[in-house]
Design an enzyme around this catalytic site. Structure first.
Site, mmCIF file in Angstrom:
data_model
loop_
_atom_site.group_PDB
_atom_site.id
_atom_site.type_symbol
_atom_site.label_atom_id
_atom_site.label_comp_id
_atom_site.label_asym_id
_atom_site.label_seq_id
_atom_site.Cartn_x
_atom_site.Cartn_y
_atom_site.Cartn_z
ATOM 1 N N LYS A 1 6.248 21.312 -0.118
ATOM 2 C CA LYS A 1 7.522 20.644 0.156
ATOM 3 C C LYS A 1 8.490 20.866 -1.007
ATOM 4 O O LYS A 1 8.052 21.133 -2.127
ATOM 5 C CB LYS A 1 7.291 19.124 0.285
ATOM 6 C CG LYS A 1 6.528 18.683 1.519
ATOM 7 C CD LYS A 1 6.309 17.178 1.483
ATOM 8 C CE LYS A 1 5.497 16.692 2.667
ATOM 9 N NZ LYS A 1 6.240 16.699 3.934
ATOM 10 N N ASP B 1 1.814 22.021 5.949
ATOM 11 C CA ASP B 1 2.501 20.736 5.836
ATOM 12 C C ASP B 1 2.490 19.967 7.161
ATOM 13 O O ASP B 1 2.953 18.841 7.229
ATOM 14 C CB ASP B 1 3.944 20.946 5.342
ATOM 15 C CG ASP B 1 4.603 19.638 4.931
ATOM 16 O OD1 ASP B 1 3.872 18.673 4.640
ATOM 17 O OD2 ASP B 1 5.848 19.577 4.892
ATOM 18 N N ASP C 1 2.792 8.609 2.745
ATOM 19 C CA ASP C 1 2.411 9.367 3.938
ATOM 20 C C ASP C 1 1.151 8.801 4.596
ATOM 21 O O ASP C 1 0.695 9.297 5.609
ATOM 22 C CB ASP C 1 2.237 10.858 3.601
ATOM 23 C CG ASP C 1 2.432 11.754 4.822
ATOM 24 O OD1 ASP C 1 3.202 11.359 5.721
ATOM 25 O OD2 ASP C 1 1.819 12.824 4.873
ATOM 26 N N LYS D 1 -2.942 7.629 10.352
ATOM 27 C CA LYS D 1 -2.940 8.773 9.431
ATOM 28 C C LYS D 1 -2.913 8.262 7.992
ATOM 29 O O LYS D 1 -2.044 7.487 7.620
ATOM 30 C CB LYS D 1 -1.707 9.639 9.703
ATOM 31 C CG LYS D 1 -1.444 10.712 8.642
ATOM 32 C CD LYS D 1 -0.095 11.402 8.880
ATOM 33 C CE LYS D 1 0.305 12.265 7.697
ATOM 34 N NZ LYS D 1 1.648 12.853 7.859
ATOM 35 N N ARG E 1 -1.528 15.790 11.775
ATOM 36 C CA ARG E 1 -2.094 15.975 13.120
ATOM 37 C C ARG E 1 -3.522 16.525 13.059
ATOM 38 O O ARG E 1 -4.292 16.320 13.994
ATOM 39 C CB ARG E 1 -1.167 16.871 13.953
ATOM 40 C CG ARG E 1 -0.953 18.261 13.402
ATOM 41 C CD ARG E 1 0.300 18.929 13.957
ATOM 42 N NE ARG E 1 1.502 18.372 13.366
ATOM 43 C CZ ARG E 1 2.748 18.775 13.668
ATOM 44 N NH1 ARG E 1 2.921 19.743 14.562
ATOM 45 N NH2 ARG E 1 3.793 18.233 13.092
ATOM 46 N N ASP F 1 1.121 13.623 0.044
ATOM 47 C CA ASP F 1 1.327 14.863 0.801
ATOM 48 C C ASP F 1 2.289 15.792 0.055
ATOM 49 O O ASP F 1 3.496 15.606 0.084
ATOM 50 C CB ASP F 1 1.878 14.542 2.192
ATOM 51 C CG ASP F 1 2.079 15.803 3.024
ATOM 52 O OD1 ASP F 1 1.538 16.861 2.631
ATOM 53 O OD2 ASP F 1 2.767 15.736 4.056
ATOM 54 N N SER G 1 2.089 25.286 1.984
ATOM 55 C CA SER G 1 3.479 25.241 2.489
ATOM 56 C C SER G 1 4.191 24.102 1.758
ATOM 57 O O SER G 1 4.571 23.086 2.342
ATOM 58 C CB SER G 1 3.496 24.990 4.002
ATOM 59 O OG SER G 1 2.596 25.854 4.682
ATOM 60 N N GLU H 1 -0.083 18.627 8.461
ATOM 61 C CA GLU H 1 -1.499 18.294 8.222
ATOM 62 C C GLU H 1 -1.933 16.986 8.871
ATOM 63 O O GLU H 1 -3.100 16.814 9.197
ATOM 64 C CB GLU H 1 -1.782 18.255 6.714
ATOM 65 C CG GLU H 1 -1.502 16.934 5.999
ATOM 66 C CD GLU H 1 -0.040 16.498 6.041
ATOM 67 O OE1 GLU H 1 0.200 15.289 5.975
ATOM 68 O OE2 GLU H 1 0.858 17.354 6.128
ATOM 69 N N LEU I 1 0.832 -1.215 0.000
ATOM 70 C CA LEU I 1 0.000 0.000 0.000
ATOM 71 C C LEU I 1 0.864 1.262 0.000
ATOM 72 O O LEU I 1 0.556 2.239 -0.678
ATOM 73 C CB LEU I 1 -0.924 -0.001 1.215
ATOM 74 C CG LEU I 1 -2.063 -1.033 1.201
ATOM 75 C CD1 LEU I 1 -2.653 -1.206 2.592
ATOM 76 C CD2 LEU I 1 -3.149 -0.634 0.209
ATOM 77 N N MET I 2 1.962 1.234 0.766
ATOM 78 C CA MET I 2 2.830 2.411 0.878
ATOM 79 C C MET I 2 3.645 2.632 -0.395
ATOM 80 O O MET I 2 3.920 3.772 -0.773
ATOM 81 C CB MET I 2 3.774 2.259 2.081
ATOM 82 C CG MET I 2 3.066 2.319 3.426
ATOM 83 S SD MET I 2 4.136 1.809 4.791
ATOM 84 C CE MET I 2 5.222 3.239 4.937
#
Length: 486
Positions: A259, A329, A270, A247, A333, A252, A257, A331, A168-169
C-alpha cells in the site's frame, strides 16, 4: 454535573419546552432555569448547549442541550429513528462539556429514551488514550432519576460493546497482535460460565487445511491465530447457532502489493471485522441473550517478506477450491474464505461475516452505512430493522451473477482474488468471491471499510476508529433471540 434536554420550538420567542426531568429541575430551582434560558437569546438548536453555574448545590454546573423536535420518530428518508439519534448526539455533547469542566461525575436526563441517552453518554466520552501520560479526566455518567434504570443499563452495555471494538481497532498493531487480540477477548469473556473460548494455534490451522488463510499469514513473523468463541445462551445448547465471522488482519501492509505509505498506519484497524463481531458476542453475553452464538476470527498480519504471497501465486482453500492471488492486498477475502468454509460445520441458523474488505465500499457509500451483500431477504430484513433502531445503518448491495463471472473467469485457478475488470464494482466482486465459499441459505457479508473510522460524521463518536456496526450486530442478535422465543 447535570445534563438536561430541551426540545426546539418553532417560535423564536417560544418558551423552552423541557423534558420531564428538565421541568422537575426547573421547579426545584423556582423557575430560574427557564428564565435564564429565555435571557440567553434564541431557542437552542439541535445539539447546541448552554451552561449554567450555581443554580443548585447538588449540581454546580448544568448543561442544557437541544434535542431537536419533540416526538421525532422514524425518518423514512434517513432510514433511522431520528428521535433516538437526536438524544445520542445531545447527551454526548453535554457530557463532553462536563468533561471539559473536569467534573468527575455527570447525571444524565433520560430524555424519554434512557437506552439512547446511555449510549450517547458512554460512546461520547470514550477516547483511546492508553499510551499518553496526559489523559482527559474520567467522567462517570449515571442516570438522573430512577424511572428508566433498566433501559439505561442496557444502553451502557450496548455502548461499552462498541467501545471495546473501538479500543481494539485504535490500539497500535504492536500492542494488538493476533495472540494479544485473542487473549484480550478471552479475558473479557472469562467471567461467563456459558462461554468457551478456543485460541487455535498455527498447527491447528494447518490440520484444518486452511491454505488461503495460511498463505496470508506466512509473510509475517507474527504467528496466526484462529479464535473460536462459543456462547451458549439458548435454552437448548443444541439449538442452531448464529455464526459471526470477522476478518482479523491486525496489520495490513498490502503484502508484496504494498500500500502507499500515506495513511498506512490506519491499517492497524484492518481487524475491524473481528473486533466488531467479538465485541458483539461479549455484549450478547453481558445481556444474557437467549440464543447460541459462535464467533470465528482468523487473525494474522499481512506483511511483505521473502515468504509472502506473490502476485500470480495459487493457493488452495479449505473446501478444495484453488485461488489465484493476483493482488496480495486483496487478502481479507482469503482469510474469510477458509473461515466461512469452517463456519458450515455448525448447522448455523445464519452466517454473518464482517470485514473492512474493500476501499471500493468506502467509495460507494462513504461512512453513511455498512454495505450488506446477502442471499437471504429474511436476514436482510432483520439487519435493516436493527439498524434503524441503532442509527448505525446498513444498505443492501447486489450479489449478481454478473460479478461472479468476473472472479471465476480465471487463467490459473478456480477463482481469482480480484475481479477481471480491475477496479470496476470492487466491493461487489469481493462479495462474489466470498459467495464461492458459502453454501448456507442464510448468509450476509458486511463490508465495513467505509464505516471503519470517524472524522466528524457521527457526532456522538470522537475522531478515530468507530467500532461500527457493533450495536447493530447486537440488536440483530437480540431480535433473532426474540424470534426463537416466539
Amino acid at each position: 454535573g447535570l445534563v438536561l434536554g430541551v426540545y426546539s420550538t418553532e417560535k423564536v420567542d417560544g418558551a423552552a419546552q423541557f423534558t420531564s426531568a428538565g421541568d422537575a429541575f426547573d421547579r426545584l430551582v423556582s423557575g430560574k432555569l427557564r428564565a435564564l434560558l429565555s435571557l440567553c437569546g434564541p431557542p437552542l438548536k439541535k445539539g447546541k448547549t448552554r451552561i449554567f453555574h450555581g443554580l443548585h448545590q447538588d449540581f454546580p454546573s448544568v448543561v442544557v442541550v437541544g434535542l431537536g423536535k419533540k416526538n421525532a420518530g422514524i425518518n423514512e428518508q434517513e432510514n433511522w429513528n431520528e428521535g433516538k439519534e437526536n438524544i445520542r448526539t445531545a447527551v454526548a455533547v453535554g457530557c463532553r462539556q462536563i468533561q471539559d469542566l473536569e467534573i468527575p461525575c455527570v447525571e444524565v436526563d433520560p430524555c424519554g429514551d434512557a437506552q439512547a441517552a446511555a449510549e450517547g453518554a458512554v460512546l461520547g466520552l470514550h477516547e483511546y488514550n492508553e499510551l499518553k501520560q496526559k489523559k482527559k479526566p474520567v467522567v462517570a455518567p449515571q442516570l438522573h432519576g430512577s424511572a428508566e434504570s433498566e433501559a439505561w443499563q442496557k444502553g451502557v452495555i450496548y455502548a461499552e460493546g462498541q467501545n471495546l471494538a473501538r479500543y481494539l481497532m485504535e490500539a497500535p498493531a504492536n500492542y494488538i497482535t493476533p495472540i494479544k487480540f485473542a487473549e484480550h477477548i478471552e479475558q473479557k469473556l472469562r467471567s461467563f460460565s456459558n462461554v468457551k473460548v478456543h485460541i487455535r494455534p498455527e498447527s491447528w490451522i494447518t490440520t484444518q487445511e486452511m491454505g488461503a488463510f495460511l498463505s496470508v499469514a506466512k509473510g509475517s513473523a507474527e504467528p496466526p491465530i484462529f479464535l473460536e468463541i462459543h456462547y451458549s445462551g439458548g435454552a437448548n445448547t443444541n439449538d442452531s447457532p448464529l455464526v459471526f465471522v470477522g476478518k482479523g488482519v491486525t496489520f495490513d501492509s498490502g503484502g508484496i502489493s504494498l500500500k502507499p505509505s500515506s495513511g498506512m498506519d490506519a491499517m492497524r484497524a484492518d481487524m475491524g471485522g473481528a473486533a466488531t463481531v467479538c465485541s458483539a458476542i461479549v455484549t450478547a453475553a453481558a445481556l444474557n441473550l437467549p440464543l447460541n452464538i459462535i464467533g470465528l476470527a482468523p487473525l494474522c498480519e499481512n506483511m511483505p517478506s521473502g515468504k509472502a504471497n506473490k502476485p500470480g501465486d495459487v493457493v488452495r482453500a479449505k473446501n478444495g477450491k484453488t485461488i489465484q492471488v493476483d493482488n496480495t492486498d486483496a487478502e481479507g477475502r482469503l482469510l474469510l474464505a477458509d473461515a466461512l468454509c469452517y463456519a458450515h460445520n455448525f448447522n448455523a441458523r445464519a452466517i454473518v461475516n464482517a470485514a473492512t474488505l474493500t476501499g471500493a465500499m468506502d467509495v460507494a457509500l462513504g461512512s453513511a452505512a455498512t454495505g450488506v451483500f446477502t442471499n437471504s431477504s429474511w436476514l436482510w430484513t432483520h439487519l435493516y430493522e436493527a439498524s434503524i433502531l441503532t442509527g448505525d445503518r446498513v444498505w443492501r448491495m447486489p450479489l449478481f451473477e454478473h460479478y461472479t463471472k468476473q472472479v471465476t473467469d480465471c487463467p490459473l485457478a478456480d477463482v481469482s482474488n480480484i475481479g477481471k475488470y480491475s477496479r470496476a464494482g470492487g466491493a461487489c466482486t469481493a462479495a462474489a468471491f466470498l459467495k464461492e465459499f458459502v453454501t448456507a441459505s442464510h448468509w450476509a457479508h458486511l463490508d465495513i471499510a467505509g464505516v471503519m473510522s470517524n472524522k466528524d460524521e457521527v457526532p456522538y463518536l470522537r475522531k478515530g476508529m468507530a467500532g461500527r456496526p457493533t450495536r447493530t450486530l447486537v440488536e440483530f442478535a437480540a431480535r433473532l433471540s426474540q424470534d426463537s422465543h416466539n
